[in-house]
Design an enzyme around this catalytic site. Sequence first.
Site, PDB file in Angstrom:
ATOM      1  N   ASN A  19       0.811  -1.219   0.000  1.00 33.80           N
ATOM      2  CA  ASN A  19       0.000   0.000   0.000  1.00 33.80           C
ATOM      3  C   ASN A  19       0.842   1.267   0.000  1.00 33.80           C
ATOM      4  O   ASN A  19       0.420   2.299  -0.530  1.00 33.80           O
ATOM      5  CB  ASN A  19      -0.920   0.005   1.224  1.00 33.80           C
ATOM      6  N   ILE A  31       6.463  -0.144  -3.271  1.00 33.00           N
ATOM      7  CA  ILE A  31       6.665  -1.295  -4.148  1.00 33.00           C
ATOM      8  C   ILE A  31       8.136  -1.675  -4.030  1.00 33.00           C
ATOM      9  O   ILE A  31       9.020  -0.840  -4.258  1.00 33.00           O
ATOM     10  CB  ILE A  31       6.315  -0.972  -5.606  1.00 33.00           C
ATOM     11  N   ALA A  80      -1.748 -11.245  -0.381  1.00 33.96           N
ATOM     12  CA  ALA A  80      -0.803 -12.158  -1.021  1.00 33.96           C
ATOM     13  C   ALA A  80       0.547 -12.172  -0.307  1.00 33.96           C
ATOM     14  O   ALA A  80       1.188 -13.225  -0.173  1.00 33.96           O
ATOM     15  CB  ALA A  80      -0.625 -11.760  -2.484  1.00 33.96           C
ATOM     16  N   ASP A  81       0.978 -10.999   0.159  1.00 34.07           N
ATOM     17  CA  ASP A  81       2.284 -10.914   0.820  1.00 34.07           C
ATOM     18  C   ASP A  81       2.353 -11.753   2.084  1.00 34.07           C
ATOM     19  O   ASP A  81       3.421 -12.246   2.457  1.00 34.07           O
ATOM     20  CB  ASP A  81       2.632  -9.460   1.129  1.00 34.07           C
TER      21      ASP A  81
END
Length: 258
Positions: free
Chosen positions: A9, A12, A109-110
Amino acid sequence: MIFAVDIGNTNIVFGIFDKQGNLAGNCRLTTDSMRTTDEYAATIMLLLKNRGIDFDQLSGMVISSVVPPLVYTFTKLARKYFDIEPVVIGPGIKTGVPVKFENPKEIGADRIVNAAAAIKYYKAPCIVVDFGTATTFDVVNRKGEYIGGVISPGIKLSVNALHSKTAKLPEIEIEKCRKVVGNSTTSSMKSGVYFGYLSMIDGIIEKIIEEQFEGSSVKAVATGGLGSIYIGESKYIQEYEPNLTLYGLRLIYEKNSA
């Protein structure tokens, strides 16, 4: 070379892995869902060039994201600029981590990627504490199954709220403190943030151990940029790996490209 992308969020994070599976380089960009595929590609190729990496050397790409619009952006980037069909972490992807969760589609996903890396490098059972936009605690049981966790506001999120929602409290740097009692507004705020989160981290881990592991020993691993300030201070965090998510992405890529 494998290009691993973790879209959070706030930031990246990119990682480049060589043929031996070593992390050859990594970098970080601010997350901006308004940026185009071409804008991201230009920035990424410049960063790769500055690190002596030719993008023609890339043979694979793997993406995890908690920002849905950017999945399309980076999938398009992989196809258009690298001529690669990326592995995108999600339903149908082999992770090696059985998920025992009410609705697996709700899990970031992380978090599964972190669990996969923790099982590989630190063995199950384990607890992963990720210091991101949110501070998350992810629990892997003795069978190597992801059973759930805890989500709390991230440190930076709390500090920003404290500053923006009060008239006289300044912005502060987040750093390790030696004394609990501050003798200025700034030192008092720094202490509150640092020791407040330290107490929360150890308190939550302690509750997890009592509830899920009947008080027996379990390894706790920290990741995320701010995790480093709690190493040596937390009673339970024994390991710190800032690039845990990138290593997990590489592992999952290998499982899905064999």
